[in-house]
Design a protein around this motif. Structure first.
Motif, PDB file in Angstrom:
ATOM      1  N   LYS A 189       0.841  -1.195   0.000  1.00 10.89           N
ATOM      2  CA  LYS A 189       0.000   0.000   0.000  1.00 10.89           C
ATOM      3  C   LYS A 189       0.883   1.255   0.000  1.00 10.89           C
ATOM      4  CE  LYS A 189      -3.545   2.321   2.776  1.00 10.89           C
ATOM      5  NZ  LYS A 189      -2.786   3.585   2.913  1.00 10.89           N
ATOM      6  N   GLY A 190       0.561   2.219  -0.840  1.00  3.88           N
ATOM      7  CA  GLY A 190       1.282   3.480  -0.860  1.00  3.88           C
ATOM      8  C   GLY A 190       0.778   4.439   0.204  1.00  3.88           C
ATOM      9  N   GLY A 191       1.512   5.529   0.406  1.00  4.63           N
ATOM     10  CA  GLY A 191       1.064   6.577   1.311  1.00  4.63           C
ATOM     11  C   GLY A 191       1.321   6.322   2.782  1.00  4.63           C
ATOM     12  N   THR A 192       2.141   5.324   3.101  1.00  5.04           N
ATOM     13  CA  THR A 192       2.392   5.002   4.508  1.00  5.04           C
ATOM     14  C   THR A 192       3.636   5.707   5.054  1.00  5.04           C
ATOM     15  OG1 THR A 192       3.707   3.049   3.939  1.00  5.04           O
ATOM     16  CG2 THR A 192       1.331   2.730   4.218  1.00  5.04           C
TER      17      THR A 192
ATOM     18  N   GLY B  51       8.636  -0.757  -3.814  1.00  2.00           N
ATOM     19  CA  GLY B  51       7.517   0.076  -4.252  1.00  2.00           C
ATOM     20  C   GLY B  51       6.268  -0.177  -3.431  1.00  2.00           C
ATOM     21  N   GLY B  52       5.405   0.831  -3.336  1.00  2.00           N
ATOM     22  CA  GLY B  52       4.168   0.696  -2.579  1.00  2.00           C
ATOM     23  C   GLY B  52       3.071   0.059  -3.395  1.00  2.00           C
ATOM     24  N   TYR B  53       3.358  -1.111  -3.937  1.00  2.00           N
ATOM     25  CA  TYR B  53       2.418  -1.859  -4.771  1.00  2.00           C
ATOM     26  C   TYR B  53       2.918  -3.295  -4.852  1.00  2.00           C
ATOM     27  CZ  TYR B  53       6.200  -0.488  -7.908  1.00  2.00           C
ATOM     28  OH  TYR B  53       7.444  -0.247  -8.442  1.00  2.00           O
TER      29      TYR B  53
ATOM     30  N   LEU C 200       9.171  -7.749  -8.390  1.00  2.00           N
ATOM     31  CA  LEU C 200      10.397  -7.154  -7.874  1.00  2.00           C
ATOM     32  C   LEU C 200      10.315  -6.966  -6.358  1.00  2.00           C
ATOM     33  CD1 LEU C 200      12.706  -6.322  -9.858  1.00  2.00           C
ATOM     34  CD2 LEU C 200      12.111  -3.957  -9.389  1.00  2.00           C
ATOM     35  N   ASN C 201       9.180  -6.448  -5.896  1.00  2.00           N
ATOM     36  CA  ASN C 201       9.002  -6.197  -4.474  1.00  2.00           C
ATOM     37  C   ASN C 201       8.879  -7.497  -3.684  1.00  2.00           C
ATOM     38  OD1 ASN C 201       8.973  -3.401  -5.007  1.00  2.00           O
ATOM     39  ND2 ASN C 201       6.784  -3.451  -5.449  1.00  2.00           N
ATOM     40  N   ARG C 202       8.260  -8.494  -4.274  1.00  3.13           N
ATOM     41  CA  ARG C 202       8.156  -9.802  -3.615  1.00  3.13           C
ATOM     42  C   ARG C 202       9.533 -10.441  -3.465  1.00  3.13           C
ATOM     43  NH1 ARG C 202       2.787 -13.185  -4.378  1.00  3.13           N
ATOM     44  NH2 ARG C 202       1.231 -11.526  -4.327  1.00  3.13           N
ATOM     45  N   LEU C 203      10.348 -10.309  -4.499  1.00  2.00           N
ATOM     46  CA  LEU C 203      11.700 -10.844  -4.445  1.00  2.00           C
ATOM     47  C   LEU C 203      12.493 -10.189  -3.323  1.00  2.00           C
ATOM     48  CD1 LEU C 203      14.085 -12.496  -5.518  1.00  2.00           C
ATOM     49  CD2 LEU C 203      14.449 -10.704  -7.243  1.00  2.00           C
ATOM     50  N   ALA C 204      12.346  -8.879  -3.177  1.00  2.00           N
ATOM     51  CA  ALA C 204      13.061  -8.152  -2.130  1.00  2.00           C
ATOM     52  C   ALA C 204      12.665  -8.660  -0.745  1.00  2.00           C
ATOM     53  CB  ALA C 204      12.788  -6.654  -2.247  1.00  2.00           C
ATOM     54  N   ILE C 205      11.379  -8.915  -0.550  1.00  2.00           N
ATOM     55  CA  ILE C 205      10.909  -9.409   0.748  1.00  2.00           C
ATOM     56  C   ILE C 205      11.481 -10.785   1.036  1.00  2.00           C
ATOM     57  CG2 ILE C 205       8.876 -10.127   2.071  1.00  2.00           C
ATOM     58  CD1 ILE C 205       7.287  -7.976   0.531  1.00  2.00           C
TER      59      ILE C 205
END
Length: 231
Positions: free
Chosen positions: A12-15, A97-99, A103-108
């Motif tokens: 989620k964005g905006g956090t 990224g806030g979505y 790419l973001n899943r790999l980082a986690i």
């Protein structure tokens, strides 16, 4: 096992994720040698490039810039190669990224310690519910429970009761609530305008004090003081 990758993540964005990532990176980047590392790198995965642009301001105002590398959504293989190249002498902070994206899943999945900032707004529960689903899917891939360290962020300085969001966080095995609470402070906006951290803007401010407390909590929980990840 040594902590080498710390990621700030939320679908989620905006956090306030990028602002927190910037402040942590600037201040922890000054201490990486004390943590026992020889190199510090910041990875910007956010397509808004907030940290990358703030780093340019930092250079314009005569401050030492962060070493930043960027990967776009279609560069998953390059990010994977980068992650595989990280050795025990390198500390990396990633702003995802806030979505939801590969790419973001790999980082986690690749991270040793994940930080997820959330506000106290009741609507945040819906965002965390979606993030919980993502973490469940990643846990199946990793074959172990993926947990993130949730930080209450951008909280109204006058607000004392945020039990709804706290109760929800404490009920989910994928979420571990941090002790530190980061309040909404104008210093965050002002400092970024100069490419500074809040501590560089004013070491005696309340924002500076809160960030310092959060860093100490991260150091302890991620095992940065002794070079080992805390189980």
């Amino acid at each position: 096992m040594k902590t080498n990758i710390i990621t700030l993540a939320h679908q989620k964005g905006g956090t306030g994720k990028s602002t927190m990532a910037w402040n942590l990176a600037v201040e922890m980047g000054k201490k990486y040698k004390k943590y026992g590392y020889k190199k510090f790198i910041f990875v910007d995965l956010d397509n808004q490039e907030s940290v990358t642009m703030t780093n340019r301001l930092r250079m314009q105002y005569g401050q030492d810039p962060l070493e930043i590398v960027r990967f776009t959504d279609d560069e998953r293989n390059k990010l994977e190669d980068f992650i595989n190249s990280i050795d025990d002498d390198t500390l990396v902070i990633i702003d995802s990224g806030g979505y939801d994206a590969d790419l973001n899943r790999l980082a986690i999945i690749a991270s040793d310690f994940v930080i997820t900032p959330v506000s106290s707004d009741y609507m945040e529960i819906f965002g965390l519910q979606k993030f919980k689903t993502i973490l469940e899917e990643l846990s199946e891939i990793k074959k172990e429970t993926v947990r993130v360290n949730v930080v209450l962020n951008k909280i109204d300085p006058k607000l004392k009761d945020f039990s709804d969001i706290v109760d929800f966080i404490n009920e989910i095995e994928h979420f571990k609530l941090c002790d530190t609470v980061i309040r909404f402070r104008s210093d965050y906006k002002h400092s970024i305008g100069y490419g500074f951290s809040v501590r560089e803007l004013d070491k005696k401010s309340k924002a500076s004090e809160e960030i310092s407390i959060l860093i100490k909590e991260i150091e302890k929980k991620a095992g940065l003081k002794n070079g080992k990840k805390k189980k």
